[in-house]
Every structure is written in structure tokens, then in C-alpha cells.
Design an enzyme around this catalytic site. Structure first.
Site, PDB file in Angstrom:
ATOM      1  N   HIS A   1      -3.565   6.961   1.744  1.00 31.63           N
ATOM      2  CA  HIS A   1      -3.890   5.526   1.139  1.00 31.63           C
ATOM      3  C   HIS A   1      -5.328   5.596   1.523  1.00 31.63           C
ATOM      4  CE1 HIS A   1      -4.199   1.296   0.401  1.00 31.63           C
ATOM      5  NE2 HIS A   1      -3.886   1.034   1.808  1.00 31.63           N
TER       6      HIS A   1
ATOM      7  N   ASN B   1     -10.153  -0.970  -0.794  1.00 39.11           N
ATOM      8  CA  ASN B   1      -8.609  -0.809  -0.439  1.00 39.11           C
ATOM      9  C   ASN B   1      -7.885  -1.583  -1.778  1.00 39.11           C
ATOM     10  OD1 ASN B   1      -5.671  -0.725   0.083  1.00 39.11           O
ATOM     11  ND2 ASN B   1      -6.240  -1.310   2.110  1.00 39.11           N
TER      12      ASN B   1
ATOM     13  N   CYS C   1       0.893  -1.186   0.035  1.00 46.59           N
ATOM     14  CA  CYS C   1      -0.111  -0.094  -0.099  1.00 46.59           C
ATOM     15  C   CYS C   1       0.838   1.291  -0.062  1.00 46.59           C
ATOM     16  CB  CYS C   1      -1.037   0.026   1.181  1.00 46.59           C
ATOM     17  SG  CYS C   1      -2.062  -1.549   1.031  1.00 46.59           S
TER      18      CYS C   1
HETATM   19  N1  COA Z   1     -18.355  -8.531   9.249  1.00 44.92           N
HETATM   20  C1  COA Z   1     -18.875  -8.729  10.522  1.00 44.92           C
HETATM   21  N2  COA Z   1     -18.152  -8.957  11.492  1.00 44.92           N
HETATM   22  C2  COA Z   1     -16.678  -8.784  11.400  1.00 44.92           C
HETATM   23  C3  COA Z   1     -16.209  -8.801  10.172  1.00 44.92           C
HETATM   24  C4  COA Z   1     -16.935  -8.534   9.158  1.00 44.92           C
HETATM   25  N3  COA Z   1     -16.569  -8.224   7.837  1.00 44.92           N
HETATM   26  N4  COA Z   1     -14.795  -8.927  10.313  1.00 44.92           N
HETATM   27  C5  COA Z   1     -14.554  -9.310  11.755  1.00 44.92           C
HETATM   28  N5  COA Z   1     -15.716  -9.259  12.099  1.00 44.92           N
HETATM   29  C6  COA Z   1     -15.993  -9.525  13.562  1.00 44.92           C
HETATM   30  C7  COA Z   1     -14.917 -10.147  14.319  1.00 44.92           C
HETATM   31  O1  COA Z   1     -14.920 -11.570  14.088  1.00 44.92           O
HETATM   32  C8  COA Z   1     -15.042  -9.967  15.784  1.00 44.92           C
HETATM   33  O2  COA Z   1     -16.248 -10.578  16.317  1.00 44.92           O
HETATM   34  P1  COA Z   1     -15.994 -11.408  17.634  1.00 44.92           P
HETATM   35  O3  COA Z   1     -16.159  -9.852  18.739  1.00 44.92           O
HETATM   36  O4  COA Z   1     -17.297 -12.187  18.009  1.00 44.92           O
HETATM   37  O5  COA Z   1     -14.834 -12.206  17.640  1.00 44.92           O
HETATM   38  C9  COA Z   1     -15.541  -8.411  15.808  1.00 44.92           C
HETATM   39  O6  COA Z   1     -16.052  -8.443  14.508  1.00 44.92           O
HETATM   40  C10 COA Z   1     -14.318  -7.633  16.124  1.00 44.92           C
HETATM   41  O7  COA Z   1     -13.433  -7.639  15.269  1.00 44.92           O
HETATM   42  P2  COA Z   1     -12.184  -6.887  15.150  1.00 44.92           P
HETATM   43  O8  COA Z   1     -11.027  -7.549  14.411  1.00 44.92           O
HETATM   44  O9  COA Z   1     -11.731  -6.584  16.723  1.00 44.92           O
HETATM   45  O10 COA Z   1     -12.498  -5.794  14.453  1.00 44.92           O
HETATM   46  P3  COA Z   1     -12.009  -4.252  14.693  1.00 44.92           P
HETATM   47  O11 COA Z   1     -12.877  -3.210  15.400  1.00 44.92           O
HETATM   48  O12 COA Z   1     -10.521  -4.443  15.014  1.00 44.92           O
HETATM   49  O13 COA Z   1     -12.047  -3.937  12.937  1.00 44.92           O
HETATM   50  C11 COA Z   1     -10.612  -3.984  11.123  1.00 44.92           C
HETATM   51  C12 COA Z   1     -11.329  -4.537  12.317  1.00 44.92           C
HETATM   52  C13 COA Z   1     -10.182  -4.911  10.198  1.00 44.92           C
HETATM   53  C14 COA Z   1     -11.978  -2.939  10.322  1.00 44.92           C
HETATM   54  C15 COA Z   1      -9.617  -2.817  11.960  1.00 44.92           C
HETATM   55  O14 COA Z   1      -8.731  -3.594  12.751  1.00 44.92           O
HETATM   56  C16 COA Z   1      -9.158  -2.020  11.069  1.00 44.92           C
HETATM   57  O15 COA Z   1      -9.572  -1.393  10.358  1.00 44.92           O
HETATM   58  N6  COA Z   1      -7.677  -2.672  10.678  1.00 44.92           N
HETATM   59  C17 COA Z   1      -6.739  -2.137   9.528  1.00 44.92           C
HETATM   60  C18 COA Z   1      -7.055  -2.549   8.417  1.00 44.92           C
HETATM   61  C19 COA Z   1      -6.489  -1.986   7.151  1.00 44.92           C
HETATM   62  O16 COA Z   1      -6.813  -0.935   6.835  1.00 44.92           O
HETATM   63  N7  COA Z   1      -5.438  -2.783   6.438  1.00 44.92           N
HETATM   64  C20 COA Z   1      -5.016  -2.413   5.255  1.00 44.92           C
HETATM   65  C21 COA Z   1      -3.879  -1.465   5.750  1.00 44.92           C
HETATM   66  S1  COA Z   1      -2.943  -1.313   4.103  1.00 44.92           S
END
Ligand code: COA
Length: 324
Positions: free
Chosen positions: A251, A281, A112
Site C-alpha cells: 500500500h 495515499n 487501505c
Molecule cells: N508539515 C510540517 N510539519 C508537520 C506536518 C506537516 N505536514 N505535520 C506534522 N508536522 C509537525 C508536527 O506538528 C510536529 O511538530 P512539533 O514537534 O512542533 O509538535 C512535528 O512535525 C513532528 O510531528 P510527528 O507527528 O511526531 O511527526 P512524525 O515524525 O511522527 O511523522 C507522520 C508524522 C504522519 C508522517 C508519521 O507518523 C507517519 O508516517 N505515520 C503513518 C501515517 C500513514 O501512513 N497513515 C496512513 C496509513 S494507511
């Protein structure tokens, strides 16, 4: 010493649009979760066009806008982590497809941050007088690396290509950069084969080895710490204040990351451009897709200053100050 000025932009995304509701039919997710966590509503997925096809279409668009003969192109850099083949590079495939027979062509892989890294490399060739122009493209077909049973990743990433034509200039253009890597955290976002499999070592390929895997929280934490630090260092080194910046083009990973970066930098959200709601993304393509959209909307005027900031797998980050 010369500067590299952005003269033209272009983009191409596959026709097929996949909505959050479409994804919720194949994986346990929903529109509300995806929008509230990432800002993403739609994304484009390729049906049969591979990365070089997207990149070539973007390149043709870039050159068409300025009526430039491909034979005059001296350098083609493609930023990608999802090339058609291990070799030849996407850049070489683009060179052949557009007829840029006099160019040097190669790929840069920094996920990215890839577009910023690619632009930085091309800028060095121009700054030092080796070449007088270049095309730099970010292109990805990430859908081929997505595990559609992993709701934590398949709702975020997408396909697309875009880029810029840059030319030697006496002033303006790329004014500064701040790039970096932290390989120590690299395993928090991986894709591709990690196993050594051959006829003599008795190893068997594992099915899911190929797919993108991500520790979302580590990446969120990294991006919201590193992007503000990198932009602050960039502006300090360039001797430019935040008020002199017209736009920040981050990004397009996640609107929540952008909101935290805006808050930490004390740069208002209305200076940040976002379009991840339509494209998801697209990794190295996300910054140039957004830049091209801004250009086509007529938002960027001559003399405007922009900070572009990429961050992601590697882990890597890169900020660049550009005057138009
Ligand atoms: N739909 C519904 N629920 C989802 C899901 C989806 N697509 N993906 C994950 N969940 C669930 C998880 O399983 C978890 O459930 P649980 O509490 O029952 O275990 C819950 O949602 C919370 O998961 P978590 O991973 O803690 O969520 P979060 O608030 O951290 O959000 C991201 C997850 C990925 C959105 C967040 O961590 C993020 O934005 N990270 C950066 C990712 C990114 O931009 N990457 C690319 C950079 S180049």
C-alpha cells in the site's frame, strides 16, 4: 477448485495535480517535511468527479484493454470508504455507468486494505465456482474528507481509482492470502460522522466531525509491525521462500513504512514497487494504481510472483500472493 487470474488492469486519476508547494500555500508545511516523512511529492485531487466517476473510468479502461463486453461481467466489487452516497453503492453506480447489467455489484469497506479484501471476496466467488469472472476496483475521493487545516493528514491522502479484471483459471493467479483486523485500535484513524443527529435528540452537528483524523505514530507503528508479520505468515502458509518473490507491492502510504518493512523482512528494496511520490495515499486505490503502472511499464512477466500488502484504518491488514 479454481483459481482467479488477473487478466487486465486499468486506472483513472483526476487531472488536477497538487504539489507539496501548492499545499504549503494553504497550510503550514513544506516540501522537505512531506518528502522526508512520507516520500510524497504530488497527488491528484478531484475537482468535480466523485468516486463512482473515477471507478467507472477505471472499469472502462480495464475492459477496453481486453475488448470485453460489459454484459459478460458477472461480479463487480468496489473497495471504497468514500462513496458518492451512503446508498446506492459505488459498485452499483459503476454497473449502471458501464452497462454491466448481468453483474452482482456491491462495495467493500476496509480503507487501505480494501482492495485486498475486495479481491479476496471476489476470489471466493470464483474459487467456489459461483462466478467465472469479476471486476475488482479500489476507488477513493478522500479529498472531500480532508481537513485542510490539519497538516498531519491533508498532505498525505489523495484521490484515484484502479482495478483488475479476474477470471477463472485452472492454475496460477491468487495463490494465498493473510487478512486481519484489530478493531481495538480503530479510533487511531477515523473519518465520517460519529454523532447521532436527528430531529428528536437535541444534538447538533459539529463542523470537523466529518474529517479524517489520524494518530500518525500509532499507524506507523502498526503498519511496520503488522505488514512484515502478515507477509511472513502468507509465504510460510504458501510454502514459498522470499527469494521466489519477484515483487512486493505495498500500500502506497509512506516510503518510510516501506523501508522498515523491507528491512524487517530482509527483502531488498528493489523488489518493492513505489509510486506514492506521484499519487500520495489513495487508500484502497493505491495498490491497483501501482499494479496498473507496473503492467503498463511491462515490468511484470508471465510466471512472476508478487506479494501485495495493504494496511490501514479499521485497523485492517491484508497480504496476498499472486502469480501472473
Ligand atoms: N508539515 C510540517 N510539519 C508537520 C506536518 C506537516 N505536514 N505535520 C506534522 N508536522 C509537525 C508536527 O506538528 C510536529 O511538530 P512539533 O514537534 O512542533 O509538535 C512535528 O512535525 C513532528 O510531528 P510527528 O507527528 O511526531 O511527526 P512524525 O515524525 O511522527 O511523522 C507522520 C508524522 C504522519 C508522517 C508519521 O507518523 C507517519 O508516517 N505515520 C503513518 C501515517 C500513514 O501512513 N497513515 C496512513 C496509513 S494507511
Amino acid at each position: 477448485m479454481y483459481f482467479s487470474k488477473i487478466v487486465s488492469t486499468g486506472a483513472y486519476v483526476p487531472e488536477k495535480i497538487v504539489t507539496n508547494d501548492d499545499l504549503s500555500k494553504i497550510v503550514d508545511t513544506n516540501d522537505e517535511w512531506i518528502v522526508s516523512r512520507s516520500g510524497i511529492k504530488n497527488r491528484h485531487f478531484s475537482e468535480d468527479e466523485n468516486t463512482s466517476v473515477l471507478a467507472s473510468k477505471a472499469a472502462k479502461e480495464i475492459l477496453k484493454k481486453i475488448n470485453k463486453d460489459p454484459k459478460e461481467i458477472e461480479l463487480i466489487v468496489v473497495a471504497t470508504v468514500s462513496g458518492d452516497y451512503t446508498t446506492p453503492s459505488v459498485a452499483c453506480l459503476v454497473q449502471a455507468e458501464i452497462g454491466a447489467e448481468n453483474a452482482l455489484a456491491f462495495d467493500v469497506g476496509a480503507a487501505c486494505s480494501g482492495f485486498i479484501f475486495g479481491l479476496s471476496v471476489a476470489d471466493k466467488f470464483i474459487k467456489t465456482g459461483v462466478y467465472s469472472n469479476a471486476i475488482v476496483i479500489g476507488a477513493e475521493v478522500l479529498s472531500k474528507y480532508l481537513d485542510f487545516e490539519d497538516r498531519g493528514t491533508c498532505v498525505l491522502f489523495a484521490d484515484g481509482a484502479a482495478g483488475v479484471y479476474i477470471e477463472r483459471s485452472e492454475k496460477g493467479g491468487i495463490l494465498g492470502e493473510e487478512l486481519g483486523s484489530d478493531g481495538g485500535k480503530g479510533m487511531s484513524l477515523t473519518g465520517g460522522h460519529s454523532q447521532v443527529v436527528n430531529a428528536f435528540n437535541g444534538q447538533k452537528k459539529e463542523g470537523k466531525d466529518f474529517f479524517l483524523k489520524m494518530d500518525g505514530r500509532v499507524i506507523f507503528d502498526f503498519a511496520t509491525r503488522k505488514a512484515p508479520k502478515s507477509i511472513t505468515a502468507l509465504l510460510e502458509n504458501a510454502g514459498i521462500t522470499k527469494d521466489e518473490i519477484d515483487f512486493v507491492l505495498p500500500h502506497q502510504a509512506n516510503s518510510r513504512i516501506v523501508e522498515v518493512v523491507s528491512r524487517k523482512l530482509k527483502i531488498p528494496m528493489d523488489k518493492f514497487y513505489m509510486n506514492m511520490h506521484e499519487y500520495g495515499n489513495t487508500s484502497s486505490a493505491s495498490i491497483p494504481i501501482a499494479l496498473n503502472e507496473m503492467m503498463e511499464k511491462g515490468l511484470i512477466k508471465e510466471g512472476n510472483k508478487m506479494v501485495m500488502c495493504g494496511f490501514g484504518a479499521g485497523l485492517t491488514w491484508g497480504s496476498m500472493l499472486v502469480e501472473f
